[in-house]
Scaffold this active site. Structure first.
Site, PDB file in Angstrom:
ATOM      1  N   LEU A 131     -30.520  -1.475   6.393  1.00  0.00           N
ATOM      2  CA  LEU A 131     -29.416  -1.793   5.416  1.00  0.00           C
ATOM      3  C   LEU A 131     -31.640  -2.167   4.394  1.00  0.00           C
ATOM      4  CD1 LEU A 131     -27.634  -2.291   2.779  1.00  0.00           C
ATOM      5  CD2 LEU A 131     -27.786  -4.404   3.534  1.00  0.00           C
ATOM      6  N   GLU A 133     -34.917  -2.358   3.335  1.00  0.00           N
ATOM      7  CA  GLU A 133     -36.210  -1.496   2.987  1.00  0.00           C
ATOM      8  C   GLU A 133     -37.572  -2.126   2.533  1.00  0.00           C
ATOM      9  OE1 GLU A 133     -34.809   1.827  -0.563  1.00  0.00           O
ATOM     10  OE2 GLU A 133     -33.316   2.597   1.032  1.00  0.00           O
ATOM     11  N   PRO A 134     -38.543  -2.017   2.185  1.00  0.00           N
ATOM     12  CA  PRO A 134     -39.794  -2.017   1.729  1.00  0.00           C
ATOM     13  C   PRO A 134     -39.512  -3.012   0.414  1.00  0.00           C
ATOM     14  CG  PRO A 134     -39.965  -0.140   3.187  1.00  0.00           C
ATOM     15  CD  PRO A 134     -38.848  -0.455   3.138  1.00  0.00           C
ATOM     16  N   ILE A 163     -36.400  -3.996  10.465  1.00  0.00           N
ATOM     17  CA  ILE A 163     -34.803  -3.792  11.423  1.00  0.00           C
ATOM     18  C   ILE A 163     -34.557  -4.092  13.049  1.00  0.00           C
ATOM     19  CG2 ILE A 163     -33.145  -1.749  11.882  1.00  0.00           C
ATOM     20  CD1 ILE A 163     -33.942  -2.243   8.759  1.00  0.00           C
ATOM     21  N   GLU A 369     -30.267 -12.221   7.187  1.00  0.00           N
ATOM     22  CA  GLU A 369     -28.889 -11.458   6.941  1.00  0.00           C
ATOM     23  C   GLU A 369     -28.880 -12.639   5.369  1.00  0.00           C
ATOM     24  OE1 GLU A 369     -25.755 -10.443   9.712  1.00  0.00           O
ATOM     25  OE2 GLU A 369     -27.809 -10.830  11.118  1.00  0.00           O
TER      26      GLU A 369
HETATM   27  C1  LIG Z   1     -37.030 -10.580  12.319  1.00  0.00           C
HETATM   28  C2  LIG Z   1     -35.605  -9.871  11.135  1.00  0.00           C
HETATM   29  C3  LIG Z   1     -34.799  -8.956  11.247  1.00  0.00           C
HETATM   30  C4  LIG Z   1     -34.448  -9.099  10.759  1.00  0.00           C
HETATM   31  N1  LIG Z   1     -33.263  -7.438  11.034  1.00  0.00           N
HETATM   32  C5  LIG Z   1     -32.710  -6.953   9.708  1.00  0.00           C
HETATM   33  C6  LIG Z   1     -31.997  -5.544  10.418  1.00  0.00           C
HETATM   34  O1  LIG Z   1     -31.605  -5.266  11.329  1.00  0.00           O
HETATM   35  N2  LIG Z   1     -30.761  -4.709   9.460  1.00  0.00           N
HETATM   36  C7  LIG Z   1     -31.718  -5.282   8.295  1.00  0.00           C
HETATM   37  O2  LIG Z   1     -31.022  -4.121   6.786  1.00  0.00           O
HETATM   38  N3  LIG Z   1     -32.732  -5.861   7.925  1.00  0.00           N
HETATM   39  C8  LIG Z   1     -33.363  -7.070   8.730  1.00  0.00           C
HETATM   40  N4  LIG Z   1     -33.661  -8.120   8.245  1.00  0.00           N
HETATM   41  C9  LIG Z   1     -34.374  -8.112   6.747  1.00  0.00           C
HETATM   42  C10 LIG Z   1     -33.557  -8.925   6.226  1.00  0.00           C
HETATM   43  O3  LIG Z   1     -32.325  -8.848   5.457  1.00  0.00           O
HETATM   44  C11 LIG Z   1     -34.199 -10.040   4.944  1.00  0.00           C
HETATM   45  O4  LIG Z   1     -35.862  -9.847   4.798  1.00  0.00           O
HETATM   46  C12 LIG Z   1     -33.829 -10.279   3.904  1.00  0.00           C
HETATM   47  O5  LIG Z   1     -32.479  -9.947   3.283  1.00  0.00           O
HETATM   48  C13 LIG Z   1     -34.541 -11.175   2.625  1.00  0.00           C
HETATM   49  O6  LIG Z   1     -35.303  -9.633   2.445  1.00  0.00           O
HETATM   50  P1  LIG Z   1     -36.737  -9.761   1.689  1.00  0.00           P
HETATM   51  O7  LIG Z   1     -37.711 -10.181   2.645  1.00  0.00           O
HETATM   52  O8  LIG Z   1     -37.218  -8.336   1.463  1.00  0.00           O
HETATM   53  O9  LIG Z   1     -37.198 -10.521   1.043  1.00  0.00           O
HETATM   54  P2  LIG Z   1     -36.904 -10.820  -0.947  1.00  0.00           P
HETATM   55  O10 LIG Z   1     -36.240 -10.039  -1.230  1.00  0.00           O
HETATM   56  O11 LIG Z   1     -38.278  -9.743  -1.273  1.00  0.00           O
HETATM   57  O12 LIG Z   1     -36.975 -12.255  -0.876  1.00  0.00           O
HETATM   58  C14 LIG Z   1     -38.225 -13.103  -0.961  1.00  0.00           C
HETATM   59  C15 LIG Z   1     -37.963 -14.598  -2.107  1.00  0.00           C
HETATM   60  O13 LIG Z   1     -37.252 -14.462  -2.847  1.00  0.00           O
HETATM   61  C16 LIG Z   1     -35.843 -15.173  -3.414  1.00  0.00           C
HETATM   62  N5  LIG Z   1     -35.376 -14.175  -4.389  1.00  0.00           N
HETATM   63  C17 LIG Z   1     -34.805 -13.014  -3.604  1.00  0.00           C
HETATM   64  N6  LIG Z   1     -33.653 -12.539  -5.118  1.00  0.00           N
HETATM   65  C18 LIG Z   1     -33.754 -14.050  -6.143  1.00  0.00           C
HETATM   66  C19 LIG Z   1     -32.564 -14.404  -5.708  1.00  0.00           C
HETATM   67  N7  LIG Z   1     -31.473 -13.570  -7.012  1.00  0.00           N
HETATM   68  N8  LIG Z   1     -32.246 -16.130  -6.979  1.00  0.00           N
HETATM   69  C20 LIG Z   1     -33.301 -16.871  -5.987  1.00  0.00           C
HETATM   70  N9  LIG Z   1     -34.003 -16.009  -5.304  1.00  0.00           N
HETATM   71  C21 LIG Z   1     -33.901 -14.766  -4.973  1.00  0.00           C
HETATM   72  C22 LIG Z   1     -35.309 -15.050  -1.598  1.00  0.00           C
HETATM   73  O14 LIG Z   1     -34.640 -16.113  -1.265  1.00  0.00           O
HETATM   74  C23 LIG Z   1     -36.853 -15.180  -1.035  1.00  0.00           C
HETATM   75  O15 LIG Z   1     -37.178 -16.626  -0.744  1.00  0.00           O
HETATM   76  C24 LIG Z   1     -34.473  -8.442   8.760  1.00  0.00           C
HETATM   77  C25 LIG Z   1     -35.477  -9.871   8.790  1.00  0.00           C
HETATM   78  C26 LIG Z   1     -36.377 -10.820   9.576  1.00  0.00           C
HETATM   79  C27 LIG Z   1     -37.629 -11.386   9.107  1.00  0.00           C
END
Ligand SMILES: Cc1cc2nc3c(=O)[nH]c(=O)nc-3n(C[C@H](O)[C@H](O)[C@H](O)COP(=O)(O)OP(=O)(O)OC[C@H]3O[C@@H](n4cnc5c(N)ncnc54)[C@H](O)[C@@H]3O)c2cc1C
Length: 385
Positions: A131, A133-134, A163, A369
Site C-alpha cells: 500500500l 509508497e515513497p 514492504i 500499519e
Molecule cells: C518495518 C516496516 C514494515 C512495513 N511494512 C509495510 C507493508 O508490509 N506494507 C505497506 O504497505 N506498508 C508497510 N510499512 C509502511 C508503514 O505502514 C508506514 O511507514 C506508516 O504508515 C507511516 O507512513 P510514513 O512512513 O510515510 O510516514 P508519514 O505518513 O510521512 O508520517 C510522518 C509523521 O507525520 C505524522 N502524520 C502524518 N499525517 C498526519 C496527520 N494527518 N495528523 C497528524 N500527524 C500526521 C505521522 O504520524 C508521522 O509521525 C512498513 C513500515 C515499516 C517501517
C-alpha cells in the site's frame, strides 16, 4: 461504546496448546539464532516454512483452504508468543497472515482463494502487501502507482516502499490507482506473483529494529497483470485495504503486547538475580514500582487487544477498538522496553542481554500499519461523529 458482553479472558485449551508449541519451537529454533539474525539483518526464510508446518502461516484461514481454521483469540496468542521471543518473526508472521493472506481471504473470489490460500496458509508461499509508497504513507489514498486498463490487462507502473517481504514474497497484493487522484474509489487491488515481467524488488531497508524482518521496495515497470488477478471490483482496493488494516491493527497490538511482555519478564527475572548493596535490586522500591507499572501496562494492553479480537470473532466492527488496542499497546511497548533497559543498567545497553533488542524492536509498533497519530485520528473521528 458497545459493552464487552461475555468476553472471556481465560485462555482456551487451544490457546494454551499454541503457546506451549511456540515456546518449545522458539527455544530450539529462534533463541539460539535471534541475535545473529538481528546483527546481520538475515531474513530466515526457512523458519517461515517451519512455521507453515505448525499451522502458523494460515492461522485464520479455514481448514478447507489448508489453514488452521482458528479465530482471533488463537491468532493473538500466536503473535504474542512469537514476539516475546523475537519481534521480527512476530512482525513477518503477522504481515503474512493479516495483510496479504487476510486481503485474499476477505475479498478475493473463489477461484483466487483456491489458487492462493492453500499455498499461503501452509507456508509454501510467503505473502507481501503493498500500500505504502515513497511519498504516501499515512496519506496512502494519495498514491501514484497506476494500473492502466488495456484490453484484458492492467499495466502497473510505480513503486511501493517499506514492504514486508518486498523482496522474498512469492505473491503480493498490490493497491494501485485505476481512477482519479483524490478519489477513494479510484484504487484497485491486484494479486501479483513474483517473477511476473516488470515486477522487481528495489532497495532493502537497513533498520533500527525488526532487523530480521525483511522490509524492501517493490518496483513496477510496465508490469502486465491479467484482469483475473483483480481482487473484487475495480475501484474497491482502497476501501478493502482500510478493512484489512482494521484487522491488521489487532496483529500489531499483539506484536506490541508480545514485545512488552518479553521485556517485562526479562527485567523481572534480572531484578531478582542482580545484587547491589548486598541484596537483589528487586528489593529497591525504585525498581519494584517500575516492575509494578510495567506489569499493569502489559495487562491493560492485553485487555484492549483481546477485546478487539473478541469483537472481530463476533463479526462486529473493530475500527475504533483495534485502533485503541494498537495505539495503547504500541505506546506502552516502547515505555516498558525503555524501563526494561533501565532495570538491566549497563548490561541493558549491551547486546549480551535481550533488553536492548526489545527496546529497538518496540519502536516499529508505533509506526507500522498506521502511526500513533493516525490511530488517534481514527479514534477521534469515531468518538466525535
Ligand atoms: C518495518 C516496516 C514494515 C512495513 N511494512 C509495510 C507493508 O508490509 N506494507 C505497506 O504497505 N506498508 C508497510 N510499512 C509502511 C508503514 O505502514 C508506514 O511507514 C506508516 O504508515 C507511516 O507512513 P510514513 O512512513 O510515510 O510516514 P508519514 O505518513 O510521512 O508520517 C510522518 C509523521 O507525520 C505524522 N502524520 C502524518 N499525517 C498526519 C496527520 N494527518 N495528523 C497528524 N500527524 C500526521 C505521522 O504520524 C508521522 O509521525 C512498513 C513500515 C515499516 C517501517
Amino acid at each position: 461504546m458497545e459493552a464487552p458482553i461475555g468476553i472471556s479472558f481465560i485462555e482456551s485449551e487451544n490457546q494454551k496448546m499454541i503457546a506451549k508449541m511456540i515456546q518449545d519451537f522458539g527455544e530450539k529454533e529462534m533463541v539460539p539464532n535471534r541475535m545473529e539474525w538481528d546483527e546481520s539483518q538475515h531474513f530466515p526464510l526457512d523458519l517461515f516454512k517451519k512455521l507453515g508446518h505448525l499451522g502458523l502461516m494460515g492461522v485464520l484461514v479455514p481448514e478447507e483452504y489448508g489453514g488452521a481454521g482458528f479465530g482471533y483469540h488463537e491468532y493473538v496468542t500466536a503473535i504474542v508468543e512469537l514476539s516475546k521471543i523475537d519481534g521480527s518473526i512476530g512482525l513477518s508472521m503477522a504481515a503474512h497472515n493479516s495483510l496479504c493472506t487476510g486481503h485474499i481471504l476477505q475479498f478475493a473470489n473463489e477461484s483466487q482463494k483456491q489458487q492462493y490460500l492453500p499455498k499461503l496458509a501452509t507456508g509454501e508461499y510467503l505473502g507481501a502487501w503493498g500500500l505504502t509508497e515513497p511519498n504516501t504513507g499515512s496519506d496512502a489514498g494519495n498514491m501514484r502507482t497506476v494500473a492502466e486498463k488495456k484490453g484484458d490487462y492492467f499495466i502497473l507502473n510505480g513503486a511501493k516502499n517499506f514492504i514486508t517481504h518486498g523482496k522474498s514474497g512469492d505473491v503480493a497484493v498490490v493497491i494501485a490507482r485505476t481512477g482519479e487522484v483524490g478519489d477513494s474509489h479510484g484504487m484497485s487491488a491486484f494479486i501479483v506473483e513474483r517473477g511476473t515481467p516488470g515486477f522487481s524488488a528495489g532497495k532493502k531497508e537497513n533498520k533500527l529494529g525488526m532487523r530480521a524482518s525483511e522490509t524492501a521496495e517493490m518496483v513496477f515497470t510496465d508490469c502486465k497483470i491479467h484482469k483475473s488477478q483483480l481482487i473484487g471490483n475495480e475501484g474497491e482496493g482502497f476501501v478493502q485495504s482500510l478493512k484489512v488494516l482494521d484487522g491488521g491493527r489487532i496483529s500489531i497490538a499483539s506484536l506490541s503486547l508480545g514485545i512488552a511482555e518479553g521485556a517485562y519478564l526479562a527485567a523481572l527475572k534480572y531484578s531478582k538475580e542482580r545484587h547491589q548493596f548486598n541484596q537483589p535490586i528487586a528489593n529497591f522500591q525504585g525498581i519494584s514500582f517500575k516492575l509494578a507499572e510495567m506489569a499493569t501496562k502489559v495487562e491493560a494492553a492485553k485487555l484492549l487487544t483481546y477485546r478487539a479480537a473478541d469483537l472481530k470473532n463476533r463479526g462486529m466492527s473493530v475500527n475504533r477498538e483495534s485502533a485503541m488496542a494498537k495505539l495503547y499497546a504500541s505506546e506502552i511497548a516502547v515505555e516498558v522496553a525503555n524501563d526494561g533497559v533501565q532495570i538491566f543498567g549497563g548490561y541493558g545497553y549491551t547486546k549480551d542481554f535481550p533488553a536492548e533488542k526489545y527496546y529497538r524492536d518496540a519502536k516499529l509498533c508505533t509506526i507500522g500499519e498506521g502511526t500513533s497519530e493516525i490511530q488517534k485520528l481514527v479514534i477521534s473521528r469515531s468518538i466525535l461523529k
